[in-house]
Design a protein around this motif. Structure first.
Motif, PDB file in Angstrom:
ATOM      1  N   MET A   1      -3.105  -1.348 -14.919  1.00  0.00           N
ATOM      2  CA  MET A   1      -1.954  -0.773 -14.249  1.00  0.00           C
ATOM      3  C   MET A   1      -0.996  -1.904 -13.880  1.00  0.00           C
ATOM      4  N   ARG A   2       0.279  -1.618 -13.943  1.00  0.00           N
ATOM      5  CA  ARG A   2       1.311  -2.585 -13.578  1.00  0.00           C
ATOM      6  C   ARG A   2       2.139  -1.985 -12.451  1.00  0.00           C
ATOM      7  N   LEU A   3       2.515  -2.843 -11.505  1.00  0.00           N
ATOM      8  CA  LEU A   3       3.344  -2.409 -10.383  1.00  0.00           C
ATOM      9  C   LEU A   3       4.659  -3.175 -10.403  1.00  0.00           C
ATOM     10  N   PRO A   4       5.763  -2.482 -10.100  1.00  0.00           N
ATOM     11  CA  PRO A   4       7.050  -3.182 -10.040  1.00  0.00           C
ATOM     12  C   PRO A   4       7.271  -3.793  -8.654  1.00  0.00           C
ATOM     13  N   CYS A   5       7.488  -5.087  -8.619  1.00  0.00           N
ATOM     14  CA  CYS A   5       7.852  -5.761  -7.375  1.00  0.00           C
ATOM     15  C   CYS A   5       9.379  -5.816  -7.336  1.00  0.00           C
ATOM     16  N   PRO A   6      10.015  -5.384  -6.243  1.00  0.00           N
ATOM     17  CA  PRO A   6      11.477  -5.433  -6.168  1.00  0.00           C
ATOM     18  C   PRO A   6      12.043  -6.845  -6.283  1.00  0.00           C
ATOM     19  N   HIS A   7      11.220  -7.860  -6.039  1.00  0.00           N
ATOM     20  CA  HIS A   7      11.676  -9.247  -6.079  1.00  0.00           C
ATOM     21  C   HIS A   7      11.329  -9.955  -7.386  1.00  0.00           C
ATOM     22  N   CYS A   8      10.189  -9.606  -7.998  1.00  0.00           N
ATOM     23  CA  CYS A   8       9.681 -10.336  -9.164  1.00  0.00           C
ATOM     24  C   CYS A   8       9.685  -9.526 -10.454  1.00  0.00           C
ATOM     25  N   GLY A   9       9.942  -8.223 -10.375  1.00  0.00           N
ATOM     26  CA  GLY A   9       9.870  -7.373 -11.560  1.00  0.00           C
ATOM     27  C   GLY A   9       8.466  -6.809 -11.741  1.00  0.00           C
ATOM     28  N   GLU A  10       8.225  -6.202 -12.876  1.00  0.00           N
ATOM     29  CA  GLU A  10       6.926  -5.578 -13.155  1.00  0.00           C
ATOM     30  C   GLU A  10       5.856  -6.646 -13.313  1.00  0.00           C
ATOM     31  N   ASP A  12       1.314  -7.535 -13.157  1.00  0.00           N
ATOM     32  CA  ASP A  12      -0.048  -7.042 -13.325  1.00  0.00           C
ATOM     33  C   ASP A  12      -0.661  -6.692 -11.965  1.00  0.00           C
ATOM     34  N   LEU A  13      -1.451  -5.660 -11.941  1.00  0.00           N
ATOM     35  CA  LEU A  13      -2.088  -5.189 -10.705  1.00  0.00           C
ATOM     36  C   LEU A  13      -2.900  -6.287 -10.009  1.00  0.00           C
ATOM     37  N   ARG A  14      -3.442  -7.225 -10.766  1.00  0.00           N
ATOM     38  CA  ARG A  14      -4.280  -8.280 -10.176  1.00  0.00           C
ATOM     39  C   ARG A  14      -3.523  -9.192  -9.219  1.00  0.00           C
ATOM     40  N   GLU A  15      -2.192  -9.148  -9.253  1.00  0.00           N
ATOM     41  CA  GLU A  15      -1.390  -9.958  -8.328  1.00  0.00           C
ATOM     42  C   GLU A  15      -1.224  -9.280  -6.971  1.00  0.00           C
ATOM     43  N   PHE A  16      -1.651  -8.025  -6.852  1.00  0.00           N
ATOM     44  CA  PHE A  16      -1.430  -7.232  -5.647  1.00  0.00           C
ATOM     45  C   PHE A  16      -2.742  -6.946  -4.933  1.00  0.00           C
ATOM     46  N   THR A  17      -2.637  -6.714  -3.629  1.00  0.00           N
ATOM     47  CA  THR A  17      -3.777  -6.289  -2.830  1.00  0.00           C
ATOM     48  C   THR A  17      -3.423  -4.959  -2.180  1.00  0.00           C
ATOM     49  N   TYR A  18      -4.275  -3.955  -2.404  1.00  0.00           N
ATOM     50  CA  TYR A  18      -4.069  -2.628  -1.810  1.00  0.00           C
ATOM     51  C   TYR A  18      -4.370  -2.706  -0.325  1.00  0.00           C
ATOM     52  N   LYS A  19      -3.467  -2.192   0.500  1.00  0.00           N
ATOM     53  CA  LYS A  19      -3.647  -2.273   1.949  1.00  0.00           C
ATOM     54  C   LYS A  19      -3.751  -0.917   2.635  1.00  0.00           C
ATOM     55  N   GLY A  20      -3.709   0.184   1.882  1.00  0.00           N
ATOM     56  CA  GLY A  20      -3.910   1.504   2.473  1.00  0.00           C
ATOM     57  C   GLY A  20      -2.704   2.411   2.339  1.00  0.00           C
ATOM     58  N   ALA A  21      -2.875   3.611   2.882  1.00  0.00           N
ATOM     59  CA  ALA A  21      -1.816   4.616   2.823  1.00  0.00           C
ATOM     60  C   ALA A  21      -0.640   4.211   3.706  1.00  0.00           C
ATOM     61  N   ASP A  22       0.550   4.480   3.239  1.00  0.00           N
ATOM     62  CA  ASP A  22       1.771   4.183   3.998  1.00  0.00           C
ATOM     63  C   ASP A  22       2.132   5.430   4.799  1.00  0.00           C
ATOM     64  N   LEU A  23       1.561   5.526   5.999  1.00  0.00           N
ATOM     65  CA  LEU A  23       1.760   6.681   6.875  1.00  0.00           C
ATOM     66  C   LEU A  23       2.483   6.259   8.145  1.00  0.00           C
TER      67      LEU A  23
END
Length: 84
Positions: A1-10, A12-23
């Protein structure tokens, strides 16, 4: 999976850490039913959700709207942007 970073562009998921639901946080500092529900009583349906992710290389917190069944990303924006 790939995620788009508003600062760096699209990226790889391995560069990100999931931190939970945005509630939204419950109002007020006192413990009560709203905080109980926020911490312990969440639904986990398949489909669209908004999550918090941390992008380590640029140090950004992101609010990502994605589909949990298909992993399709609908939107990615800075987590503290107004309206997020």
């Amino acid at each position: 999976m790939r995620l788009p970073c508003p600062h760096c562009g699209e990226r790889d998921l391995r560069e990100f850490t999931y931190k939970g639901a945005d509630l939204p946080l419950p109002e007020g500092p006192d413990w009560g039913p709203d905080w109980e529900a926020y911490l312990h009583l969440r639904r986990n349906p398949a489909g669209e959700t908004r999550d918090l992710w941390y992008h380590g290389p640029c140090g950004s917190w992101l609010s990502v709207t994605r589909n949990t069944a298909t992993h399709a990303v609908a939107e990615s924006r800075p987590a503290r942007e107004p309206g997020s």
